[in-house]
Design an enzyme around this catalytic site. Sequence first.
Site, PDB file in Angstrom:
ATOM      1  N   GLU A   1     -11.708  39.197  20.830  1.00 57.49           N
ATOM      2  CA  GLU A   1     -12.875  39.103  21.604  1.00 57.49           C
ATOM      3  C   GLU A   1     -13.474  40.823  21.490  1.00 57.49           C
ATOM      4  O   GLU A   1     -12.741  41.562  21.834  1.00 57.49           O
ATOM      5  CB  GLU A   1     -12.659  38.897  23.031  1.00 57.49           C
ATOM      6  CG  GLU A   1     -13.889  38.694  23.411  1.00 57.49           C
ATOM      7  CD  GLU A   1     -14.055  38.097  25.170  1.00 57.49           C
ATOM      8  OE1 GLU A   1     -13.074  37.720  25.627  1.00 57.49           O
ATOM      9  OE2 GLU A   1     -15.028  38.050  25.442  1.00 57.49           O
TER      10      GLU A   1
ATOM     11  N   LYS B   1      -8.493  45.399  29.159  1.00 54.82           N
ATOM     12  CA  LYS B   1      -9.745  45.797  28.520  1.00 54.82           C
ATOM     13  C   LYS B   1     -10.849  46.129  29.790  1.00 54.82           C
ATOM     14  O   LYS B   1     -11.676  47.052  29.607  1.00 54.82           O
ATOM     15  CB  LYS B   1     -10.263  44.801  27.557  1.00 54.82           C
ATOM     16  CG  LYS B   1      -9.641  45.090  26.315  1.00 54.82           C
ATOM     17  CD  LYS B   1     -10.549  44.283  25.264  1.00 54.82           C
ATOM     18  CE  LYS B   1      -9.905  42.933  25.021  1.00 54.82           C
ATOM     19  NZ  LYS B   1     -10.500  42.254  23.849  1.00 54.82           N
TER      20      LYS B   1
ATOM     21  N   ARG C   1       3.801  39.613  25.499  1.00 53.00           N
ATOM     22  CA  ARG C   1       2.908  40.770  25.419  1.00 53.00           C
ATOM     23  C   ARG C   1       3.502  41.802  25.404  1.00 53.00           C
ATOM     24  O   ARG C   1       4.521  42.078  25.971  1.00 53.00           O
ATOM     25  CB  ARG C   1       1.464  40.624  26.395  1.00 53.00           C
ATOM     26  CG  ARG C   1       1.713  39.690  27.181  1.00 53.00           C
ATOM     27  CD  ARG C   1       0.356  39.661  28.329  1.00 53.00           C
ATOM     28  NE  ARG C   1      -0.694  40.823  28.153  1.00 53.00           N
ATOM     29  CZ  ARG C   1      -1.943  40.495  27.705  1.00 53.00           C
ATOM     30  NH1 ARG C   1      -2.132  39.134  27.184  1.00 53.00           N
ATOM     31  NH2 ARG C   1      -2.963  41.489  27.358  1.00 53.00           N
TER      32      ARG C   1
HETATM   33  P1  ATP Z   1      -8.505  40.790  27.830  1.00 53.20           P
HETATM   34  O1  ATP Z   1      -8.122  42.081  28.359  1.00 53.20           O
HETATM   35  O2  ATP Z   1     -10.090  40.969  27.673  1.00 53.20           O
HETATM   36  O3  ATP Z   1      -8.238  39.576  28.459  1.00 53.20           O
HETATM   37  P2  ATP Z   1      -7.071  40.665  25.576  1.00 53.20           P
HETATM   38  O4  ATP Z   1      -6.326  41.731  25.922  1.00 53.20           O
HETATM   39  O5  ATP Z   1      -6.669  39.165  25.810  1.00 53.20           O
HETATM   40  O6  ATP Z   1      -8.473  40.589  26.552  1.00 53.20           O
HETATM   41  P3  ATP Z   1      -8.196  39.655  23.035  1.00 53.20           P
HETATM   42  O7  ATP Z   1      -9.314  40.467  22.447  1.00 53.20           O
HETATM   43  O8  ATP Z   1      -8.447  38.404  23.561  1.00 53.20           O
HETATM   44  O9  ATP Z   1      -7.799  40.579  24.279  1.00 53.20           O
HETATM   45  O10 ATP Z   1      -6.844  39.578  22.270  1.00 53.20           O
HETATM   46  C1  ATP Z   1      -6.876  39.474  20.897  1.00 53.20           C
HETATM   47  C2  ATP Z   1      -5.330  39.184  20.383  1.00 53.20           C
HETATM   48  O11 ATP Z   1      -4.477  40.115  21.044  1.00 53.20           O
HETATM   49  C3  ATP Z   1      -4.859  37.818  21.255  1.00 53.20           C
HETATM   50  O12 ATP Z   1      -4.229  36.951  20.294  1.00 53.20           O
HETATM   51  C4  ATP Z   1      -3.923  38.365  22.270  1.00 53.20           C
HETATM   52  O13 ATP Z   1      -3.025  37.509  22.495  1.00 53.20           O
HETATM   53  C5  ATP Z   1      -3.669  39.688  21.696  1.00 53.20           C
HETATM   54  N1  ATP Z   1      -3.137  40.660  22.901  1.00 53.20           N
HETATM   55  C6  ATP Z   1      -3.826  41.339  23.512  1.00 53.20           C
HETATM   56  N2  ATP Z   1      -3.148  41.912  24.491  1.00 53.20           N
HETATM   57  C7  ATP Z   1      -1.955  42.085  24.141  1.00 53.20           C
HETATM   58  C8  ATP Z   1      -0.611  42.646  24.405  1.00 53.20           C
HETATM   59  N3  ATP Z   1      -0.604  43.452  25.428  1.00 53.20           N
HETATM   60  N4  ATP Z   1       0.580  42.499  23.750  1.00 53.20           N
HETATM   61  C9  ATP Z   1       0.445  41.668  22.445  1.00 53.20           C
HETATM   62  N5  ATP Z   1      -0.638  41.126  22.091  1.00 53.20           N
HETATM   63  C10 ATP Z   1      -1.780  41.159  22.829  1.00 53.20           C
HETATM   64 MG    MG Z   2      -8.129  37.335  25.599  1.00 53.49          MG
END
Ligand code: ATP
Ligand code: MG
Length: 565
Positions: free
Chosen positions: A41, A281, A271
């Site tokens: 996003e 974020k 994650r």
């Molecule tokens: P927010 O903090 O706004 O919820 P998010 O961390 O989910 O956002 P996105 O931009 O939606 O961020 O994530 C893009 C991709 O990265 C998604 O497939 C998400 O699952 C993956 N992702 C985000 N954070 C992690 C993490 N800590 N470890 C592994 N994958 C991650």
């Molecule tokens: Mg997200």
Amino acid sequence: MCEQNEEKTTKKSLNFIEEIVENDLRNSLNDGRLQTRFPPEPNGYLHIGHAKAICMDFGIAQKYGGVCNLRFDDTNPEKEDTEYVEAIKHDIEWLGFKWGNIYHASDYFQQLWDFAVRLIKEGKAYVDEQTSEQIAAQKGTPTEPGVASPYRDRPVEESLALFEKMNNGEVPEGSMVLRAKIDMANPNMHFRDPVIYRIIHRDHHRTGSKWKAYPMYDFAHGQSDYFEGVTHSICTLEFVPHRPLYDYFIDELKGGQDLADHRPRQYEFNRLNLTYTVMSKRKLLALVQEGLVDGWDDPRMPTICGLRRRGYSPEAVRRFIDMIGYTKFDALNDYAMLEAAAREDLNQRSLRVSAVLHPVKLIITNYPEDQEDEMQAVNNPENEADGTHAITFSRELWIEQDDFMEEAPKKFFRMTPGKEVRLKNAYIVMCTGCKKNEKGEVEEIYCEYDPQSRSGLPGADRKVKGTLHWVSCKHARKAEVRLYDRLFTVENPSADSRDFRELLNPDSLQVLTECYVEPYAAQCKPMDYLQFQRIGYFTPDKHSTPEHPVYNRTVNLKDTWAKQK
Ligand code: ATP
Ligand code: MG
């Protein structure tokens, strides 16, 4: 991926997602195609957690000859911006990956709208005019069924007309939502008539003012995967409970067509969570907006741009991701592992230079004032091909304050009166004494050198225990050095009941302004990977200039934290 890593992964056993993919390819699922996507996003900069997802999404496509596309999940204009879009692309490329195509969830707004209209017409969606609080209160619990909205059975025509109004700006934000009509008693709470559209009166960075009704994640993600032909939609574990809904909407979308069952399937891995930092974020944005750090690329941030400015190489980041692996269980990874990965990588690639962070002057009293010696210093003992560079020796040198003790214990093999040490790449010197100020601080140290002991000369291999680094006072450049430590004082700030701001480490940045570096180091640029010999790994900051060099410490030579614990 670099050759070295490729070699490593083929030797390693498969992770569970690779096993799934291999199995699916063997069984010619989706005609034996492999297509993944990385779906950020654009509401912030990428962090090390995203790097884990990137290494999976792009890495697996690369490994099995598939394609990975970049899809911006831009369904919420409130927080999204093109600044983030550009930064995300840059970071993915820096990590060493290439996407097939770039897509945007907003490309599908019309298709999603049409699908929602179809669901309303089929009696499978309705406009609910209750507040979000009322809707939440009716959700029930996993063991108790929810309560149906009074609008649940409103006529199709009414919902259609209101859905139109939701999108044309006639009704205010929050006044109504579109909900899928599924099952208010389903044990999976996501099936209890999930909200699939809400109103946002804010221009979208790509579609402008065209839309006011925006699809929710669950109504956009799976469908976007389907429109693009994604086969393996890989995400993190928190989406496990969403998977049935993901499948439900795809079934509805297909409407019984496509008998070959071409469809994306969702798989989830753990994650990345790291000690002493946060990954949300929202929190990272707060740190930036409240000026608690120096922007998204502050070297203490867990962002990709922060790590880059800190002096991590893309290979170091990937090495770390490789070390922690992919499982089905959430865990908290030790920050020290990230640092260990950086050390292993930087040891192979870094340029060795001399820098003195806490200087004290050393005068070689028997070395003529107008004399200079030019010597060659090895750039990287791990790789002979990196060559050497010239350094200059003269009568007055800067050495580290710590490297001298007037009255030293027996095991002190650095500089102390009456003992010999080697000055790296130069001569053996014998310390003869020092001068102190009224406060008792050492101002100057004196020594005599042995001209026959110059490194490389025959007979120069006389044994002395210590070797010190130095820079020539006349030639060295004054430099600023920034030493970074953990951003937070507690291991898991996210699990702490206190506000995360209260947990910030007040000593996470120490700035040294009276340092000296050899001239060769002053010419280096950001992302030149340096080792300050005997100290640690450093890289020039983005604000560094040859006139005013500034360096960021990437990591110490050794893990000093392990000892403190
Ligand atoms: P927010 O903090 O706004 O919820 P998010 O961390 O989910 O956002 P996105 O931009 O939606 O961020 O994530 C893009 C991709 O990265 C998604 O497939 C998400 O699952 C993956 N992702 C985000 N954070 C992690 C993490 N800590 N470890 C592994 N994958 C991650
Ligand atoms: Mg997200």
